[in-house]
Design a protein around this motif. Structure first.
Motif, mmCIF file in Angstrom:
data_model
loop_
_atom_site.group_PDB
_atom_site.id
_atom_site.type_symbol
_atom_site.label_atom_id
_atom_site.label_comp_id
_atom_site.label_asym_id
_atom_site.label_seq_id
_atom_site.Cartn_x
_atom_site.Cartn_y
_atom_site.Cartn_z
ATOM 1 N N TYR A 153 0.835 -1.197 0.000
ATOM 2 C CA TYR A 153 0.000 0.000 0.000
ATOM 3 C C TYR A 153 0.867 1.244 0.000
ATOM 4 C CZ TYR A 153 0.929 0.108 5.079
ATOM 5 O OH TYR A 153 1.526 0.130 6.321
ATOM 6 N N ILE A 154 0.231 2.391 -0.208
ATOM 7 C CA ILE A 154 0.906 3.684 -0.187
ATOM 8 C C ILE A 154 0.368 4.480 0.996
ATOM 9 C CG2 ILE A 154 1.277 5.860 -1.431
ATOM 10 C CD1 ILE A 154 0.744 4.259 -4.026
ATOM 11 N N LEU A 155 1.270 5.052 1.774
ATOM 12 C CA LEU A 155 0.892 5.885 2.906
ATOM 13 C C LEU A 155 1.368 7.304 2.656
ATOM 14 C CD1 LEU A 155 -0.175 6.304 5.815
ATOM 15 C CD2 LEU A 155 2.111 5.669 6.628
ATOM 16 N N VAL A 156 0.441 8.244 2.665
ATOM 17 C CA VAL A 156 0.764 9.666 2.505
ATOM 18 C C VAL A 156 0.645 10.338 3.865
ATOM 19 C CG1 VAL A 156 0.171 11.821 1.347
ATOM 20 C CG2 VAL A 156 -0.150 9.635 0.161
ATOM 21 N N VAL A 157 1.709 10.987 4.305
ATOM 22 C CA VAL A 157 1.676 11.690 5.592
ATOM 23 C C VAL A 157 1.817 13.185 5.347
ATOM 24 C CG1 VAL A 157 2.540 9.731 6.891
ATOM 25 C CG2 VAL A 157 4.169 11.362 5.967
ATOM 26 N N VAL A 174 5.959 5.286 1.427
ATOM 27 C CA VAL A 174 5.550 6.418 2.257
ATOM 28 C C VAL A 174 5.918 7.718 1.546
ATOM 29 C CG1 VAL A 174 5.742 7.548 4.493
ATOM 30 C CG2 VAL A 174 5.930 5.059 4.350
ATOM 31 N N ILE A 175 4.951 8.619 1.436
ATOM 32 C CA ILE A 175 5.146 9.896 0.743
ATOM 33 C C ILE A 175 4.721 11.045 1.643
ATOM 34 C CG2 ILE A 175 4.371 11.331 -1.203
ATOM 35 C CD1 ILE A 175 3.957 8.797 -2.810
ATOM 36 N N THR A 176 5.440 12.151 1.579
ATOM 37 C CA THR A 176 4.975 13.385 2.224
ATOM 38 C C THR A 176 5.057 14.535 1.240
ATOM 39 O OG1 THR A 176 5.258 14.951 4.053
ATOM 40 C CG2 THR A 176 7.261 13.938 3.192
ATOM 41 N N GLY A 177 4.030 15.371 1.258
ATOM 42 C CA GLY A 177 4.032 16.579 0.447
ATOM 43 C C GLY A 177 4.477 17.781 1.252
ATOM 44 N N ARG A 178 4.912 17.534 2.511
ATOM 45 C CA ARG A 178 5.359 18.612 3.407
ATOM 46 C C ARG A 178 4.290 19.697 3.532
ATOM 47 N NH1 ARG A 178 11.560 19.313 1.094
ATOM 48 N NH2 ARG A 178 12.465 17.541 2.206
ATOM 49 N N GLY A 179 3.121 19.282 3.968
ATOM 50 C CA GLY A 179 1.995 20.220 4.064
ATOM 51 C C GLY A 179 1.123 20.084 2.831
ATOM 52 N N TYR A 180 0.677 21.216 2.295
ATOM 53 C CA TYR A 180 -0.119 21.174 1.073
ATOM 54 C C TYR A 180 0.765 20.669 -0.069
ATOM 55 C CZ TYR A 180 -4.121 23.625 3.076
ATOM 56 O OH TYR A 180 -5.221 23.947 3.826
ATOM 57 N N PHE A 234 -5.273 16.503 13.134
ATOM 58 C CA PHE A 234 -6.681 16.612 13.468
ATOM 59 C C PHE A 234 -7.039 18.098 13.588
ATOM 60 C CE2 PHE A 234 -10.176 16.647 16.664
ATOM 61 C CZ PHE A 234 -11.082 15.850 15.991
ATOM 62 N N ASP A 235 -7.175 18.735 12.459
ATOM 63 C CA ASP A 235 -7.596 20.133 12.397
ATOM 64 C C ASP A 235 -8.110 20.420 10.988
ATOM 65 O OD1 ASP A 235 -5.396 20.717 10.698
ATOM 66 O OD2 ASP A 235 -4.132 21.302 12.367
ATOM 67 N N PRO A 236 -8.793 21.554 10.778
ATOM 68 C CA PRO A 236 -9.360 21.840 9.455
ATOM 69 C C PRO A 236 -8.321 21.910 8.348
ATOM 70 C CG PRO A 236 -10.387 23.220 11.120
ATOM 71 C CD PRO A 236 -9.235 22.542 11.790
ATOM 72 N N TYR A 237 -7.117 22.346 8.664
ATOM 73 C CA TYR A 237 -6.095 22.455 7.627
ATOM 74 C C TYR A 237 -5.582 21.071 7.221
ATOM 75 C CZ TYR A 237 -6.343 27.436 8.369
ATOM 76 O OH TYR A 237 -6.807 28.725 8.445
ATOM 77 N N GLY A 238 -5.460 20.173 8.186
ATOM 78 C CA GLY A 238 -5.101 18.808 7.858
ATOM 79 C C GLY A 238 -6.173 18.164 6.985
ATOM 80 N N PHE A 239 -7.427 18.412 7.329
ATOM 81 C CA PHE A 239 -8.542 17.876 6.543
ATOM 82 C C PHE A 239 -8.519 18.436 5.132
ATOM 83 C CE2 PHE A 239 -12.845 17.562 4.975
ATOM 84 C CZ PHE A 239 -13.279 16.323 5.422
ATOM 85 N N ASP A 240 -8.186 19.714 5.007
ATOM 86 C CA ASP A 240 -8.118 20.343 3.691
ATOM 87 C C ASP A 240 -7.015 19.714 2.833
ATOM 88 O OD1 ASP A 240 -9.010 22.171 1.773
ATOM 89 O OD2 ASP A 240 -7.537 23.679 2.373
ATOM 90 N N ILE A 241 -5.897 19.381 3.462
ATOM 91 C CA ILE A 241 -4.811 18.698 2.749
ATOM 92 C C ILE A 241 -5.277 17.330 2.275
ATOM 93 C CG2 ILE A 241 -2.545 17.616 3.076
ATOM 94 C CD1 ILE A 241 -1.874 20.012 4.924
ATOM 95 N N ASP A 277 2.432 19.857 -3.674
ATOM 96 C CA ASP A 277 2.567 20.567 -4.936
ATOM 97 C C ASP A 277 2.125 19.662 -6.078
ATOM 98 O OD1 ASP A 277 4.632 18.758 -5.199
ATOM 99 O OD2 ASP A 277 6.227 20.245 -5.015
ATOM 100 N N VAL A 278 2.153 20.203 -7.290
ATOM 101 C CA VAL A 278 1.686 19.476 -8.469
ATOM 102 C C VAL A 278 2.482 18.190 -8.725
ATOM 103 C CG1 VAL A 278 1.458 19.584 -10.987
ATOM 104 C CG2 VAL A 278 0.623 21.468 -9.570
ATOM 105 N N PRO A 279 3.835 18.224 -8.710
ATOM 106 C CA PRO A 279 4.584 16.985 -8.952
ATOM 107 C C PRO A 279 4.243 15.869 -7.965
ATOM 108 C CG PRO A 279 6.046 18.862 -9.184
ATOM 109 C CD PRO A 279 4.745 19.389 -8.622
ATOM 110 N N THR A 280 4.078 16.237 -6.689
ATOM 111 C CA THR A 280 3.746 15.229 -5.679
ATOM 112 C C THR A 280 2.409 14.580 -5.967
ATOM 113 O OG1 THR A 280 4.987 16.434 -3.988
ATOM 114 C CG2 THR A 280 3.385 14.822 -3.216
ATOM 115 N N ARG A 281 1.421 15.374 -6.317
ATOM 116 C CA ARG A 281 0.083 14.845 -6.580
ATOM 117 C C ARG A 281 0.046 14.007 -7.853
ATOM 118 N NH1 ARG A 281 -2.975 20.241 -6.675
ATOM 119 N NH2 ARG A 281 -4.718 18.954 -7.362
#
Length: 217
Positions: free
Chosen positions: A41-45, A67-73, A99-106, A75-79
């Protein structure tokens, strides 16, 4: 197989070449060839700190995952890279955010696309993305210490209400919407790291494996 071009974007721990080896996300996704993996599986943090914790725990090699991280929001290459991995390897993908609205938005950015780039959403969205955590139920289930909890700010409340108005939550992810409503009602937030208050390796040894086993939402 390895990748030939890298850039200062997100990061990935890969089982495609050597387990627990970190690479930069490649910018030119079209130039990547022969992607082969034994991952399950792939895990995005969301965060670099969680990414580093998992790397230190050799999580990728132990659990056969990417395991992948986009370091917050992200960017296009990561997505775009994530979307290609999911499609080409036919792997389930999970996302772990604060566990906050910004995490949910990501989280929604990965699954539904960016609101700022809605015209390109289909080219980068990952509709298979599942929400691993952190969920409202984790607050009691894992007894998050009171010292780790913060009250919603006015901006947090505004952000949550704005996200709740998005039509795709009604149509495609009603359970996600319900969880966000619970979060807003409680008015409390905490970071992923709060789950590791009792043990640094709690995420690697207990939380993530259990959530993946359950399949989550």
């Amino acid at each position: 197989m390895g990748w030939l071009r890298f850039a200062e974007a997100g990061r990935i721990i890969s089982c495609i070449t050597n387990p627990n080896t970190a690479y930069m996300i490649p910018v030119c996704v079209e130039e990547i060839e022969d992607i082969v993996s034994v991952a399950k599986y792939i895990l995005v943090v969301e965060k670099e700190t969680v990414f580093q914790r998992l790397a230190n725990d050799k999580f990728c090699g132990t659990h056969q995952c990417i395991v992948i991280t986009g370091r917050g929001y992200p960017d296009v290459p990561t997505r775009r890279f994530l979307q290609r991995l999911v499609k080409q390897l036919h792997l389930p993908a999970y996302c772990l955010v604060d566990f906050d609205p910004y995490g949910f938005d990501i989280l929604t950015t990965y699954r539904f696309g960016s609101m700022q780039m809605a015209y390109d959403a289909k080219l980068m969205r990952v509709p298979e993305m599942r929400w691993l955590g952190v969920l409202p139920s984790d607050l009691e289930k894992y007894q998050v210490p009171e010292r780790c909890l913060l009250s919603f700010t006015t901006e947090d409340k505004k952000k949550a209400k704005a996200i709740l108005s998005r039509c795709y939550l009604h149509q495609e992810a009603p359970q996600w919407r319900l969880e966000l409503e619970i979060m807003l009602h409680r008015g409390k937030k905490f970071e992923i790291e709060a789950l590791s208050a009792s043990s640094l390796s709690f995420l690697s040894e207990v939380y993530i494996p259990l959530k993946v086993q359950e399949g989550h939402i």
